[in-house]
Design a protein around this motif. Structure first.
Motif, PDB file in Angstrom:
ATOM      1  N   LEU A  33      -8.368  -4.424  -3.289  1.00 45.89           N
ATOM      2  CA  LEU A  33      -7.836  -5.305  -2.251  1.00 45.89           C
ATOM      3  C   LEU A  33      -8.747  -6.505  -2.051  1.00 45.89           C
TER       4      LEU A  33
ATOM      5  N   HIS B  16      -4.278   3.825  -7.193  1.00 41.55           N
ATOM      6  CA  HIS B  16      -5.283   3.140  -6.388  1.00 41.55           C
ATOM      7  C   HIS B  16      -5.339   1.664  -6.779  1.00 41.55           C
ATOM      8  N   TYR B  17      -5.944   0.861  -5.899  1.00 40.02           N
ATOM      9  CA  TYR B  17      -5.962  -0.582  -6.168  1.00 40.02           C
ATOM     10  C   TYR B  17      -7.196  -1.248  -5.571  1.00 40.02           C
TER      11      TYR B  17
ATOM     12  N   HIS C 123       0.892  -8.731  -5.653  1.00 39.27           N
ATOM     13  CA  HIS C 123       0.498  -7.473  -6.277  1.00 39.27           C
ATOM     14  C   HIS C 123       0.578  -7.622  -7.785  1.00 39.27           C
TER      15      HIS C 123
ATOM     16  N   ASN D 133       0.839  -1.206   0.000  1.00 41.76           N
ATOM     17  CA  ASN D 133       0.000   0.000   0.000  1.00 41.76           C
ATOM     18  C   ASN D 133       0.869   1.250   0.000  1.00 41.76           C
ATOM     19  N   ARG D 134       1.923   1.253   0.809  1.00 37.04           N
ATOM     20  CA  ARG D 134       2.813   2.412   0.880  1.00 37.04           C
ATOM     21  C   ARG D 134       3.427   2.696  -0.486  1.00 37.04           C
TER      22      ARG D 134
ATOM     23  N   HIS E   8      -2.836   1.101   6.602  1.00 39.26           N
ATOM     24  CA  HIS E   8      -2.373  -0.070   5.842  1.00 39.26           C
ATOM     25  C   HIS E   8      -3.042  -0.180   4.479  1.00 39.26           C
ATOM     26  N   VAL E   9      -4.227   0.425   4.312  1.00 41.45           N
ATOM     27  CA  VAL E   9      -5.019   0.218   3.088  1.00 41.45           C
ATOM     28  C   VAL E   9      -5.528   1.529   2.511  1.00 41.45           C
ATOM     29  N   SER E  10      -4.871   2.618   2.819  1.00 39.63           N
ATOM     30  CA  SER E  10      -5.375   3.944   2.460  1.00 39.63           C
ATOM     31  C   SER E  10      -5.459   4.181   0.955  1.00 39.63           C
ATOM     32  N   GLY E  11      -4.752   3.367   0.150  1.00 37.58           N
ATOM     33  CA  GLY E  11      -4.799   3.541  -1.297  1.00 37.58           C
ATOM     34  C   GLY E  11      -5.832   2.683  -1.990  1.00 37.58           C
ATOM     35  N   ALA E  12      -6.529   1.833  -1.242  1.00 32.89           N
ATOM     36  CA  ALA E  12      -7.520   0.933  -1.838  1.00 32.89           C
ATOM     37  C   ALA E  12      -8.786   1.694  -2.213  1.00 32.89           C
TER      38      ALA E  12
END
Length: 226
Positions: free
Chosen positions: A123, A120-121, A211, A111-112, A144-148
């Motif tokens: 999960l 973005h992704y 990933h 995520n980092r 841990h998941v802020s980009g999801a």
């Protein structure tokens, strides 16, 4: 003792009129130590629910369902999410219930990397995403998941785990327009095509997490009102 349905309906209407948007509330009830009365109802939090209008693109046909990576009849959100080419998922074949803390750290590292790249992704993880109990899912925190942009809770190997319904990150899900899918139902209509995921070459692979970066956008459509 408390006419809960009628009371909460009135409170929600009052809050929605005040805030000008649908709301989600948290409440608690106190009953007497020995007798139910006196009873007290406390409103703990009131949070806005940001909704989006439905788009005709949310409609999918049977052929699309057959070819989908993931399909569920239990979702949260409405509309479409575009621009997602990255998938981060916990490998079922390598999953270890005693290592969920380590899995959370592996997801956090990926995520980092993706957040730094402004990517973005989607999960996919077994059990409850964000649970405090490491035996019910992956104990992820928001950082841990802020980009999801989409959460998919998949089957937990060996047992049925009640879906989280995004409860651990509810405010973030509603305010950021994050999609949520539960694919833990024993109903055949809910699935994740993990065979297809396993067949793809990863950008990065750790002991428990993979990933993947795709050449084209995922077509993500959500209709929780259907």
């Amino acid at each position: 003792v408390i006419p809960l349905t009628e009371t909460l309906t009135s409170i929600i209407k009052l809050c929605e009129d005040s805030m000008g948007t649908p709301v989600e509330i948290e409440f608690a009830v106190n009953l007497g130590d020995r007798e139910p009365l006196p009873a007290e109802l406390y409103i703990l939090q009131v949070r806005p629910m940001i909704t989006s209008s439905l788009n005709s693109d949310t409609n999918i046909d049977e052929k699309e369902i057959e070819n989908a990576l993931c399909y569920s009849t239990f979702v949260m959100g409405n509309g479409k999410i575009d621009g997602i080419r990255d998938i981060v998922y916990v490998k079922k074949k390598d999953f270890n219930q005693s290592k969920t803390g380590s899995i959370a750290l592996e997801i956090a590292e990926i995520n980092r990397f993706l957040v730094e790249k402004k990517m973005h992704y989607l999960l996919i993880a077994p059990g409850r995403i964000g649970t405090y109990d490491p035996w019910l899912g992956i104990p992820l925190r928001w950082e841990h998941v802020s980009g999801a942009r989409v959460f998919v809770e998949s089957e937990y190997p060996g047992r049925f785990i009640e879906p989280s319904q995004g409860s651990h990150f509810f405010q973030n899900i509603t305010s950021l327009g994050i999609g949520y899918f539960s694919a833990v139902s024993s109903n055949d209509s809910c699935f994740v095509d993990e065979q297809w995921l396993d067949s793809l070459d990863p950008v990065r692979e750790t002991a428990f997490v993979k990933h993947i970066h795709l050449d084209s956008d995922l077509r993500i459509r959500i209709n929780s009102r259907a």
